[in-house]
Design a protein around this motif. Structure first.
Motif, PDB file in Angstrom:
ATOM      1  N   LEU A   1       2.463   2.584   5.287  1.00 55.62           N
ATOM      2  CA  LEU A   1       3.441   1.634   5.749  1.00 55.62           C
ATOM      3  C   LEU A   1       4.006   0.948   4.666  1.00 55.62           C
TER       4      LEU A   1
ATOM      5  N   ASP B   1     -18.695  -0.771  12.674  1.00 57.05           N
ATOM      6  CA  ASP B   1     -17.329  -1.047  12.994  1.00 57.05           C
ATOM      7  C   ASP B   1     -17.148  -2.371  13.717  1.00 57.05           C
ATOM      8  N   THR B   2     -17.283  -3.584  13.177  1.00 53.61           N
ATOM      9  CA  THR B   2     -17.324  -4.917  13.830  1.00 53.61           C
ATOM     10  C   THR B   2     -16.036  -5.617  14.286  1.00 53.61           C
TER      11      THR B   2
ATOM     12  N   GLN C   1     -12.065 -10.052  16.024  1.00 55.90           N
ATOM     13  CA  GLN C   1     -11.668 -11.325  16.757  1.00 55.90           C
ATOM     14  C   GLN C   1     -12.871 -12.034  16.670  1.00 55.90           C
TER      15      GLN C   1
ATOM     16  N   LYS D   1      -4.299   6.831   8.577  1.00 53.76           N
ATOM     17  CA  LYS D   1      -3.544   7.716   9.372  1.00 53.76           C
ATOM     18  C   LYS D   1      -2.867   8.864   8.740  1.00 53.76           C
TER      19      LYS D   1
ATOM     20  N   GLU E   1      -8.540   0.217  20.896  1.00 56.48           N
ATOM     21  CA  GLU E   1      -8.447  -1.246  21.742  1.00 56.48           C
ATOM     22  C   GLU E   1      -9.366  -2.016  20.770  1.00 56.48           C
ATOM     23  N   ALA E   2      -9.037  -3.462  20.984  1.00 54.79           N
ATOM     24  CA  ALA E   2      -9.901  -4.371  20.076  1.00 54.79           C
ATOM     25  C   ALA E   2     -11.389  -4.005  20.276  1.00 54.79           C
ATOM     26  N   THR E   3     -11.939  -4.168  19.049  1.00 53.23           N
ATOM     27  CA  THR E   3     -13.617  -3.689  19.110  1.00 53.23           C
ATOM     28  C   THR E   3     -14.128  -5.046  19.544  1.00 53.23           C
TER      29      THR E   3
ATOM     30  N   SER F   1      -4.605   5.176   3.656  1.00 50.25           N
ATOM     31  CA  SER F   1      -4.423   5.394   5.023  1.00 50.25           C
ATOM     32  C   SER F   1      -5.276   5.872   5.685  1.00 50.25           C
TER      33      SER F   1
ATOM     34  N   ASP G   1     -10.005  -8.605   9.541  1.00 51.92           N
ATOM     35  CA  ASP G   1      -9.070  -9.190  10.292  1.00 51.92           C
ATOM     36  C   ASP G   1      -9.018  -8.269  11.534  1.00 51.92           C
ATOM     37  N   SER G   2      -8.626  -8.707  12.605  1.00 54.67           N
ATOM     38  CA  SER G   2      -8.423  -7.946  13.669  1.00 54.67           C
ATOM     39  C   SER G   2      -7.093  -7.131  13.260  1.00 54.67           C
ATOM     40  N   GLY G   3      -7.096  -5.800  13.587  1.00 53.56           N
ATOM     41  CA  GLY G   3      -5.869  -5.211  13.709  1.00 53.56           C
ATOM     42  C   GLY G   3      -5.780  -4.691  12.359  1.00 53.56           C
ATOM     43  N   VAL G   4      -6.501  -4.927  11.429  1.00 50.77           N
ATOM     44  CA  VAL G   4      -6.435  -4.121  10.179  1.00 50.77           C
ATOM     45  C   VAL G   4      -6.451  -2.721   9.980  1.00 50.77           C
ATOM     46  N   GLY G   5      -7.290  -2.278  10.900  1.00 50.89           N
ATOM     47  CA  GLY G   5      -7.553  -0.816  11.093  1.00 50.89           C
ATOM     48  C   GLY G   5      -8.943  -0.444  10.921  1.00 50.89           C
ATOM     49  N   LYS G   6      -9.969  -1.157  11.312  1.00 49.15           N
ATOM     50  CA  LYS G   6     -11.152  -0.918  10.920  1.00 49.15           C
ATOM     51  C   LYS G   6     -11.748   0.234  11.825  1.00 49.15           C
ATOM     52  N   THR G   7     -11.226   0.324  13.198  1.00 55.74           N
ATOM     53  CA  THR G   7     -11.765   1.310  13.935  1.00 55.74           C
ATOM     54  C   THR G   7     -11.088   2.758  13.625  1.00 55.74           C
TER      55      THR G   7
END
Ligand SMILES: Nc1nc2c(ncn2[C@@H]2O[C@H](COP(=O)(O)OP(=O)(O)OP(=O)(O)O)[C@@H](O)[C@H]2O)c(=O)[nH]1
Length: 248
Positions: A142, A78-79, A82, A174, A53-55, A172, A31-37
């Protein structure tokens, strides 16, 4: 963001690797925002990007590895998470895939539930069960032991991984994971499994090293200096610099 194509600088010159490496295409979905990038950035460049930014569509990153004396290269796709940024490209993502990383956010149960749709997308694109699959719970930094209700338990994730023949990691992008104690003093203490991003790279590389039919540096799909899409059968990447195209 910097260039989409990043090489691990510490692993020698790209030209010598291109001539000798086996290259494997690794699809990163979730899903978008899970941290793939962030995760692929960390896997390839070694650091956590300050801003993302959103890929849109797909970004490519590469990581060269030396596994038991053999040089291999992971090409991470990295797909976009969205739907609106991926719909016309999905079939290209799945072409010639060697492994898939399914990513969710451990602090976002909806992203875990969303994995069903990603598994279904793989099925619809004829991804065979012989293709290694890795389940990655990201953002373990987190995790809050007092908020288990709104987090994805490792038990749940392991069950899903088992059901779909995936290798499970929690990590993580991060911060390097610390051992995390679940349970109050006097109770049984369970350690969360937390892996370093580097452990994931090694696991993927080691699994793929046994792969029988990698694309080589000379195959059309990987003979490029940039990245864009090609509709030619069997070619996943293509642009005006692609030598395969020059010859076609
Ligand atoms: N704390 C924490 N934040 C993270 C981690 N990984 C990613 N993030 C943050 O999560 C947000 C989304 O990260 P992205 O990597 O852009 O997410 P994505 O899955 O690529 O999103 P799409 O491109 O829309 O599919 C950003 O604000 C990141 O800084 C992590 O391991 N820990």
């Amino acid at each position: 963001m910097e260039s989409s194509l990043e090489f691990s600088s510490s692993l020698g010159s790209v030209s010598s690797l291109l001539s000798r490496c086996r290259t494997f295409k690794v699809l990163v979905i979730g899903d978008s925002g899970v941290g793939k990038t962030c995760l692929t950035h960390r896997l390839c460049a070694g650091d956590f990007p300050r801003r993302t930014e959103a890929t849109i569509g797909v970004d490519f990153r590469e990581r060269a590895l030396d596994i038991d004396g053999e040089k291999i290269k992971l090409q991470l796709w990295d797909t976009a998470g969205q739907e609106r940024f991926r719909k016309s490209m999905v079939q290209h993502y799945y072409r010639n895939v060697h492994a898939v990383l399914f990513v969710y956010d451990v602090t976002c149960p909806a992203s875990f539930n969303g994995l069903t749709a990603w598994v279904e997308e793989c099925r619809q694109n004829s991804l065979g069960h012989e293709i290694p699959r890795f389940l990655i719970g990201n953002k373990s930094d987190l995790r809050d032991a007092s908020r288990t209700d709104c987090q994805v338990s490792q038990e749940l994730a392991m069950n899903l991984a088992k059901a779909h023949g995936m290798v499970f990691f929690e990590t993580s992008a991060k911060n390097s994971p610390k051992k995390h104690i679940n349970g109050r003093r006097g109770e049984r203490e369970d350690l969360f499994q937390q892996s370093k991003v580097e452990d994931i790279v090694t696991a993927v590389g080691t699994t793929l090293k046994r792969h029988k039919t990698p694309l080589t540096a000379y195959s059309p799909a990987y003979n490029y200096k940039g990245a864009c899409f090609c509709v030619r059968e069997g070619c996943a990447l293509h642009n005006e610099h692609c030598t395969a195209r020059e010859g076609s």
